[in-house]
Design an enzyme around this catalytic site. Structure first.
Site, PDB file in Angstrom:
ATOM      1  N   ARG A 141       0.809  -1.166   0.097  1.00 61.89           N
ATOM      2  CA  ARG A 141       0.059  -0.129  -0.009  1.00 61.89           C
ATOM      3  C   ARG A 141       0.752   1.162   0.063  1.00 61.89           C
ATOM      4  NH1 ARG A 141      -3.181   2.505   4.811  1.00 61.89           N
ATOM      5  NH2 ARG A 141      -4.903   3.496   3.810  1.00 61.89           N
ATOM      6  N   HIS A 159       0.513   4.328  -2.654  1.00 67.36           N
ATOM      7  CA  HIS A 159       0.477   5.888  -2.067  1.00 67.36           C
ATOM      8  C   HIS A 159       1.508   6.834  -2.328  1.00 67.36           C
ATOM      9  CE1 HIS A 159      -2.951   5.324   1.087  1.00 67.36           C
ATOM     10  NE2 HIS A 159      -3.348   4.473  -0.058  1.00 67.36           N
TER      11      HIS A 159
HETATM   12  C1  HEM Z   1      -8.771   1.194  -6.026  1.00 69.65           C
HETATM   13  C2  HEM Z   1      -8.807   2.087  -5.181  1.00 69.65           C
HETATM   14  C3  HEM Z   1      -8.415   1.994  -3.994  1.00 69.65           C
HETATM   15  C4  HEM Z   1      -8.901   2.528  -2.655  1.00 69.65           C
HETATM   16  C5  HEM Z   1     -10.055   3.352  -2.774  1.00 69.65           C
HETATM   17  C6  HEM Z   1      -8.052   1.860  -1.410  1.00 69.65           C
HETATM   18  C7  HEM Z   1      -8.453   2.156  -0.197  1.00 69.65           C
HETATM   19  C8  HEM Z   1      -7.872   1.383   0.885  1.00 69.65           C
HETATM   20  C9  HEM Z   1      -8.448   1.610   2.247  1.00 69.65           C
HETATM   21  C10 HEM Z   1      -9.525   2.490   2.678  1.00 69.65           C
HETATM   22  C11 HEM Z   1      -7.755   0.659   3.015  1.00 69.65           C
HETATM   23  C12 HEM Z   1      -7.849   0.455   4.490  1.00 69.65           C
HETATM   24  C13 HEM Z   1      -7.031   1.742   5.294  1.00 69.65           C
HETATM   25  C14 HEM Z   1      -7.369   1.734   6.744  1.00 69.65           C
HETATM   26  O1  HEM Z   1      -8.574   1.858   7.163  1.00 69.65           O
HETATM   27  O2  HEM Z   1      -6.509   1.054   7.235  1.00 69.65           O
HETATM   28  C15 HEM Z   1      -6.778   0.169   2.061  1.00 69.65           C
HETATM   29  C16 HEM Z   1      -5.825  -0.948   2.496  1.00 69.65           C
HETATM   30  C17 HEM Z   1      -4.810  -1.607   1.890  1.00 69.65           C
HETATM   31  N1  HEM Z   1      -4.762  -1.179   0.145  1.00 69.65           N
HETATM   32 FE1  HEM Z   1      -5.979   0.064  -0.693  1.00 69.65          FE
HETATM   33  N2  HEM Z   1      -7.143   1.230  -2.030  1.00 69.65           N
HETATM   34  C18 HEM Z   1      -7.068   1.235  -3.279  1.00 69.65           C
HETATM   35  C19 HEM Z   1      -6.344   0.663  -4.194  1.00 69.65           C
HETATM   36  C20 HEM Z   1      -5.114   0.029  -3.865  1.00 69.65           C
HETATM   37  C21 HEM Z   1      -3.938  -0.331  -4.501  1.00 69.65           C
HETATM   38  C22 HEM Z   1      -3.795   0.044  -6.015  1.00 69.65           C
HETATM   39  C23 HEM Z   1      -3.120  -1.149  -3.734  1.00 69.65           C
HETATM   40  C24 HEM Z   1      -1.800  -1.790  -4.099  1.00 69.65           C
HETATM   41  C25 HEM Z   1      -1.376  -2.079  -5.195  1.00 69.65           C
HETATM   42  C26 HEM Z   1      -3.739  -1.178  -2.591  1.00 69.65           C
HETATM   43  C27 HEM Z   1      -3.165  -1.669  -1.632  1.00 69.65           C
HETATM   44  C28 HEM Z   1      -3.915  -2.069  -0.281  1.00 69.65           C
HETATM   45  C29 HEM Z   1      -3.463  -2.835   0.753  1.00 69.65           C
HETATM   46  C30 HEM Z   1      -2.293  -3.833   0.795  1.00 69.65           C
HETATM   47  C31 HEM Z   1      -3.995  -2.520   2.027  1.00 69.65           C
HETATM   48  C32 HEM Z   1      -3.848  -3.133   3.119  1.00 69.65           C
HETATM   49  C33 HEM Z   1      -3.010  -2.224   4.022  1.00 69.65           C
HETATM   50  C34 HEM Z   1      -2.697  -2.770   5.613  1.00 69.65           C
HETATM   51  O3  HEM Z   1      -3.045  -3.870   5.976  1.00 69.65           O
HETATM   52  O4  HEM Z   1      -1.847  -2.186   6.163  1.00 69.65           O
HETATM   53  N3  HEM Z   1      -4.828  -0.432  -2.580  1.00 69.65           N
HETATM   54  N4  HEM Z   1      -6.868   0.463   0.874  1.00 69.65           N
END
Ligand code: HEM
Ligand SMILES: *[C@@H]1O[C@H](CO)[C@@H](O)[C@H](O)[C@H]1NC(C)=O
Ligand SMILES: *[C@@H]1O[C@H](CO)[C@@H](O)[C@H](O)[C@H]1NC(C)=O
Ligand SMILES: *[C@@H]1O[C@H](CO)[C@@H](O)[C@H](O)[C@H]1NC(C)=O
Length: 331
Positions: free
Chosen positions: A64, A68
């Site tokens: 992530r 970002h």
């Molecule tokens: C498509 C649009 C996307 C949205 C709206 C989005 C949104 C989010 C949100 C809200 C979280 C949770 C954060 C929290 O509340 O702790 C999250 C977690 C995560 N996102 Fe996304 N995301 C998107 C795309 C992506 C992409 C492109 C990747 C990587 C290639 C990604 C990888 C991750 C990962 C691995 C987590 C888990 C993080 C953790 O466990 O620490 N996301 N995302």
């Protein structure tokens, strides 16, 4: 003149060569550190391995973090810069604070690389390598990472809000957000597959449970049994909003295709996940990814490589930071 014609051709050839050299310099390369720091990728993998052995949740954080980084000012390591008394940096903005963790992993790799290959390996490249390693360590497919990114000198908290898609986005908004970064809707669908690992704070989806709209208190596109389970984990209170839940409850630490099978079962956690089912064309892509592990893994790696090129600084742009948290010369 005997040489006239050949001379002109030679000059034209040399000019063309110089131009193509300039052009190449502005791109990322495979094996960029082969001569200057051949151990770079091994050192990064070693540090990611150590961190993930201690807490596998760090793998998701690193994937992530790279996303970002790339969506805000390009993949320039701007997410790694600490805030200063005069500047609130990206990492302290709501999309990253408090949910983004794992910055010390990049610090540890950087410290070793500064000791072994001083001022050579950029923080932005370390993060790109680390994200790939995190995918591999959770069972995903290895993909080659292009390198040669330079580090940026600017990190502004507000820029996260305008560049990172929020979990409330619908399909059109997501497609547009990724298009602004040069990524297709297909690539958006593949990259969203990263939600097969990791966790989320309840606040990122609690509107779907308790306060959806004036007709429905609960999002009708969310499986009611799953909603009930989530409501237990996420009480409708301010402390409930700070709880965390796995994004893929059945295999939270495995980089598989169950993100897509969850969506097929109306068990996508965010609006931005479930919305992939909102058109027949995108629903077909979800179905295809759910059923094709190898195909998904290959396409995911390819899309990550493309994401890793967004807005990169190369050549003499930017700098190689000494400390990933601090712009060089800032004291
Ligand atoms: C498509 C649009 C996307 C949205 C709206 C989005 C949104 C989010 C949100 C809200 C979280 C949770 C954060 C929290 O509340 O702790 C999250 C977690 C995560 N996102 Fe996304 N995301 C998107 C795309 C992506 C992409 C492109 C990747 C990587 C290639 C990604 C990888 C991750 C990962 C691995 C987590 C888990 C993080 C953790 O466990 O620490 N996301 N995302
Ligand atoms: C950043 O956003 C905040 C809140 O919206 C605002 O008060 C502040 O002026 C903005 N700063 C810049 C530099 O745009
Ligand atoms: C959740 O809490 C909000 C604010 O306290 C309240 O308006 C809403 O009705 C609650 N929803 C449920 C389903 O309890
Ligand atoms: C509430 O959400 C449902 C499902 O997304 C939608 O069909 C309905 O039009 C919405 N109602 C209002 C009042 O926005």
């Amino acid at each position: 003149m005997a040489f006239g014609r050949g001379g002109e051709v030679l000059v034209a050839f040399v000019v063309a060569l110089c131009m193509s050299a300039t052009k190449l310099e502005a791109q990322l390369h495979m094996g960029y550190y082969d001569k200057t720091c051949p151990q770079a990728e091994f050192v990064v993998m070693d540090e990611v391995k150590k961190a993930v052995a201690g807490n596998i949740g760090f793998a998701a954080a690193l994937v992530r973090m790279h996303f970002h980084d790339c969506f805000v000012r390009g993949c320039d390591g701007s997410i790694l810069i600490d805030s200063t008394p005069n500047n609130m940096a990206e990492k302290d903005a709501p999309p990253n604070n408090p949910s983004m963790v794992g910055f010390e992993i990049i610090d540890n790799a950087k410290k070793r690389l500064e000791a072994e290959c001083k001022r050579t390996v950029s923080c932005a490249d370390i993060l790109a390598f680390a994200a790939r390693d995190a995918v591999v360590l959770t069972g995903g497919f290895f993909y080659k990472v292009l390198a040669g990114r330079r580090d940026g000198k600017v990190s502004i908290a507000n820029e996260t809000l305008t560049n990172l898609p929020p979990p409330s986005f619908d399909l059109n908004q997501l497609t547009q957000s990724f298009a602004q970064k040069g990524l297709s809707q297909d690539e958006m669908i593949f990259l969203s597959g990263a939600h097969t690992i990791g966790r989320s704070h309840c606040s990122s989806f609690s509107n779907r449970l308790d306060n959806f709209n004036s007709t429905f208190s609960q999002d009708p596109s969310l499986d009611p049994a799953y909603a009930g389970q989530l409501k237990q984990e996420c009480p409708n209170t301010s402390s409930g909003a700070n709880q965390v839940v796995p994004m893929d409850p059945n295999s939270p630490n495995t980089f598989d295709t169950s993100y897509y099978s969850n969506i097929l079962a109306n068990r996508g956690l965010f609006t931005s996940d479930q919305t992939l089912m909102s058109t027949p064309a995108t629903a077909a892509k979800v179905r295809q990814n759910a059923a094709d592990w190898l195909g998904f893994q290959k396409k995911f790696g390819k899309a990550m490589r493309k994401m890793g090129k967004i807005g990169v600084l190369t050549g003499s742009e930017g700098e190689i930071r000494c400390n990933c948290r601090v712009v060089n010369g800032f004291y």
